[in-house]
Write a protein that holds these residues in place. Structure first.
Motif, mmCIF file in Angstrom:
data_model
loop_
_atom_site.group_PDB
_atom_site.id
_atom_site.type_symbol
_atom_site.label_atom_id
_atom_site.label_comp_id
_atom_site.label_asym_id
_atom_site.label_seq_id
_atom_site.Cartn_x
_atom_site.Cartn_y
_atom_site.Cartn_z
ATOM 1 N N MET A 111 0.842 -1.197 0.000
ATOM 2 C CA MET A 111 0.000 0.000 0.000
ATOM 3 C C MET A 111 0.883 1.255 0.000
ATOM 4 O O MET A 111 1.935 1.285 0.637
ATOM 5 N N GLU A 112 0.443 2.256 -0.727
ATOM 6 C CA GLU A 112 1.146 3.537 -0.767
ATOM 7 C C GLU A 112 0.210 4.619 -0.222
ATOM 8 O O GLU A 112 -0.992 4.576 -0.445
ATOM 9 N N THR A 113 0.788 5.579 0.497
ATOM 10 C CA THR A 113 -0.015 6.579 1.184
ATOM 11 C C THR A 113 0.189 7.964 0.566
ATOM 12 O O THR A 113 1.325 8.353 0.274
ATOM 13 N N TYR A 114 -0.921 8.676 0.400
ATOM 14 C CA TYR A 114 -0.897 10.005 -0.212
ATOM 15 C C TYR A 114 -1.761 10.960 0.604
ATOM 16 O O TYR A 114 -2.757 10.552 1.214
ATOM 17 N N VAL A 115 -1.379 12.233 0.576
ATOM 18 C CA VAL A 115 -2.221 13.293 1.114
ATOM 19 C C VAL A 115 -2.873 13.979 -0.080
ATOM 20 O O VAL A 115 -2.194 14.486 -0.964
ATOM 21 N N VAL A 116 -4.196 13.978 -0.095
ATOM 22 C CA VAL A 116 -4.970 14.548 -1.197
ATOM 23 C C VAL A 116 -5.701 15.774 -0.669
ATOM 24 O O VAL A 116 -6.546 15.667 0.220
ATOM 25 N N VAL A 156 -9.571 5.807 2.859
ATOM 26 C CA VAL A 156 -9.353 7.074 3.562
ATOM 27 C C VAL A 156 -9.041 6.763 5.018
ATOM 28 O O VAL A 156 -9.877 6.236 5.749
ATOM 29 N N VAL A 157 -7.822 7.115 5.458
ATOM 30 C CA VAL A 157 -7.395 6.790 6.825
ATOM 31 C C VAL A 157 -7.216 8.042 7.690
ATOM 32 O O VAL A 157 -6.880 7.925 8.869
ATOM 33 N N GLY A 158 -7.436 9.219 7.105
ATOM 34 C CA GLY A 158 -7.316 10.443 7.889
ATOM 35 C C GLY A 158 -7.958 11.613 7.172
ATOM 36 O O GLY A 158 -7.954 11.670 5.941
ATOM 37 N N ILE A 159 -8.523 12.535 7.943
ATOM 38 C CA ILE A 159 -9.167 13.726 7.392
ATOM 39 C C ILE A 159 -8.771 14.923 8.245
ATOM 40 O O ILE A 159 -8.832 14.866 9.482
ATOM 41 N N ASP A 160 -8.367 16.005 7.595
ATOM 42 C CA ASP A 160 -8.025 17.237 8.297
ATOM 43 C C ASP A 160 -8.705 18.397 7.572
ATOM 44 O O ASP A 160 -8.468 18.610 6.379
ATOM 45 N N ILE A 161 -9.574 19.124 8.275
ATOM 46 C CA ILE A 161 -10.276 20.263 7.680
ATOM 47 C C ILE A 161 -9.398 21.499 7.847
ATOM 48 O O ILE A 161 -9.141 21.951 8.961
ATOM 49 N N LEU A 162 -8.935 22.054 6.723
ATOM 50 C CA LEU A 162 -7.992 23.160 6.768
ATOM 51 C C LEU A 162 -8.660 24.523 6.762
ATOM 52 O O LEU A 162 -8.117 25.483 7.325
ATOM 53 N N GLU A 163 -9.805 24.616 6.106
ATOM 54 C CA GLU A 163 -10.428 25.929 5.965
ATOM 55 C C GLU A 163 -11.863 25.768 5.492
ATOM 56 O O GLU A 163 -12.166 24.873 4.704
ATOM 57 N N THR A 164 -12.740 26.608 5.981
ATOM 58 C CA THR A 164 -14.118 26.646 5.489
ATOM 59 C C THR A 164 -14.537 28.101 5.337
ATOM 60 O O THR A 164 -14.027 28.991 6.024
ATOM 61 N N GLY A 165 -15.463 28.338 4.436
ATOM 62 C CA GLY A 165 -15.966 29.689 4.250
ATOM 63 C C GLY A 165 -16.599 29.860 2.894
ATOM 64 O O GLY A 165 -16.187 29.229 1.901
ATOM 65 N N GLU A 166 -17.627 30.685 2.825
ATOM 66 C CA GLU A 166 -18.320 30.998 1.573
ATOM 67 C C GLU A 166 -18.816 29.737 0.876
ATOM 68 O O GLU A 166 -18.762 29.612 -0.347
ATOM 69 N N GLY A 167 -19.279 28.793 1.693
ATOM 70 C CA GLY A 167 -19.866 27.580 1.134
ATOM 71 C C GLY A 167 -18.885 26.555 0.613
ATOM 72 O O GLY A 167 -19.276 25.592 -0.051
ATOM 73 N N VAL A 168 -17.599 26.728 0.914
ATOM 74 C CA VAL A 168 -16.563 25.813 0.420
ATOM 75 C C VAL A 168 -15.700 25.358 1.585
ATOM 76 O O VAL A 168 -15.429 26.123 2.515
ATOM 77 N N ALA A 169 -15.246 24.098 1.545
ATOM 78 C CA ALA A 169 -14.311 23.570 2.533
ATOM 79 C C ALA A 169 -13.057 23.089 1.811
ATOM 80 O O ALA A 169 -13.125 22.593 0.682
ATOM 81 N N VAL A 170 -11.915 23.268 2.462
ATOM 82 C CA VAL A 170 -10.658 22.719 1.959
ATOM 83 C C VAL A 170 -10.216 21.647 2.947
ATOM 84 O O VAL A 170 -9.930 21.950 4.106
ATOM 85 N N ASP A 171 -10.190 20.408 2.486
ATOM 86 C CA ASP A 171 -9.841 19.274 3.348
ATOM 87 C C ASP A 171 -8.594 18.582 2.824
ATOM 88 O O ASP A 171 -8.322 18.581 1.608
ATOM 89 N N GLU A 172 -7.842 17.988 3.743
ATOM 90 C CA GLU A 172 -6.760 17.082 3.364
ATOM 91 C C GLU A 172 -7.147 15.669 3.780
ATOM 92 O O GLU A 172 -7.458 15.432 4.947
ATOM 93 N N LEU A 173 -7.141 14.772 2.825
ATOM 94 C CA LEU A 173 -7.474 13.379 3.078
ATOM 95 C C LEU A 173 -6.204 12.546 2.977
ATOM 96 O O LEU A 173 -5.447 12.665 2.006
ATOM 97 N N VAL A 174 -5.959 11.719 3.970
ATOM 98 C CA VAL A 174 -4.855 10.758 3.898
ATOM 99 C C VAL A 174 -5.430 9.485 3.311
ATOM 100 O O VAL A 174 -6.341 8.876 3.879
#
Length: 227
Positions: free
Chosen positions: A1-6, A31-49
């Motif tokens: 298995m190879e791991t990526y941050v998307v 999906v083994v991890g989720i980090d919410i980086l930013e939200t606003g104006e109806g949009v979210a920026v997430d990082e998924l491991v």
């Protein structure tokens, strides 16, 4: 298995993240991890491991995820076999900073381990007085550029310098130093900028403690008992 941050932009609405996870599962990703980086104006920026059976599936993964209405993949990067846990990384880095016994060790630990924690390609500590670079890690810009950036950022107060979204900075309180971190073409989001500031506060606190300890060693009678 190879791991990526998307890193993905997705509509901040119920079901959007589930739809993205379903698409990842369709290419045998986990999906083994989720980090919410930013939200606003109806949009979210997430990082998924995400773990994939093989690296050749990355392009297919991106295509599948972007089939979800309103979703855009901003960045994909490979990480080590152990994956990435932002909370654990931050705690480990803080512990290393608190354990540093000299200013040189502290600043070196800040740029090396801070780069990993922040997902930065380079980090530097800049002296706020003369604008010189005390220490750096990775392909940092020139000293003149860093000095000009910090001067402009300080003058702008809370305003992020225009055109420098992929650079973040924060002062180390009480020691006239600043931590600057950067990477190529991947902006620092709100949560990541708070992480930069938090690391700088930890380093500033430890720097003051190291300075007091050094002063006491140099002048032991100043802190000794009064006869």
């Amino acid at each position: 298995m190879e791991t990526y941050v998307v890193r993905v932009w997705l509509p901040d609405r119920p079901g959007a993240l589930g739809a993205v996870a379903s698409r990842i599962g369709a290419v045998r990703g986990d999906v083994v991890g989720i980090d919410i980086l930013e939200t606003g104006e109806g949009v979210a920026v997430d990082e998924l491991v995400v773990r994939l059976p093989q690296g050749s599936l990355v392009d297919l993964l991106v295509d599948e995820v972007q089939e979800v209405d309103g979703v855009t993949v901003e960045d994909v990067r490979a990480v080590g076999e152990a994956g990435r846990d932002p909370r654990l990384d931050a705690l480990e880095t803080a512990a290393i900073l608190c354990g540093a016994d000299t200013m040189d060790d502290l600043l070196q630990a800040l740029v090396v381990h801070g780069s990993r924690t922040l997902g930065a390609e380079w980090t530097a500590v800049v002296d706020l007085g003369p604008g010189t670079v005390r220490v750096s890690h990775g392909p940092a810009p020139t000293e003149a550029w860093l000095a000009a950036f910090v001067a402009g950022a300080r003058a702008g107060g809370d305003e992020q310098p225009t055109g420098a979204e992929d650079v973040a900075w924060a002062p180390l309180p009480g020691v006239d130093l600043a931590l600057v971190a950067g990477r190529q073409d991947t902006p620092f989001r709100a949560k990541e900028r708070r992480q930069v500031a938090a690391l700088a506060r930890v380093a500033g606190t430890r720097a003051r403690e190291v300075g007091r300890a050094r002063s006491q060693r140099a002048h032991p009678s100043a802190t000794g008992p009064t006869p």
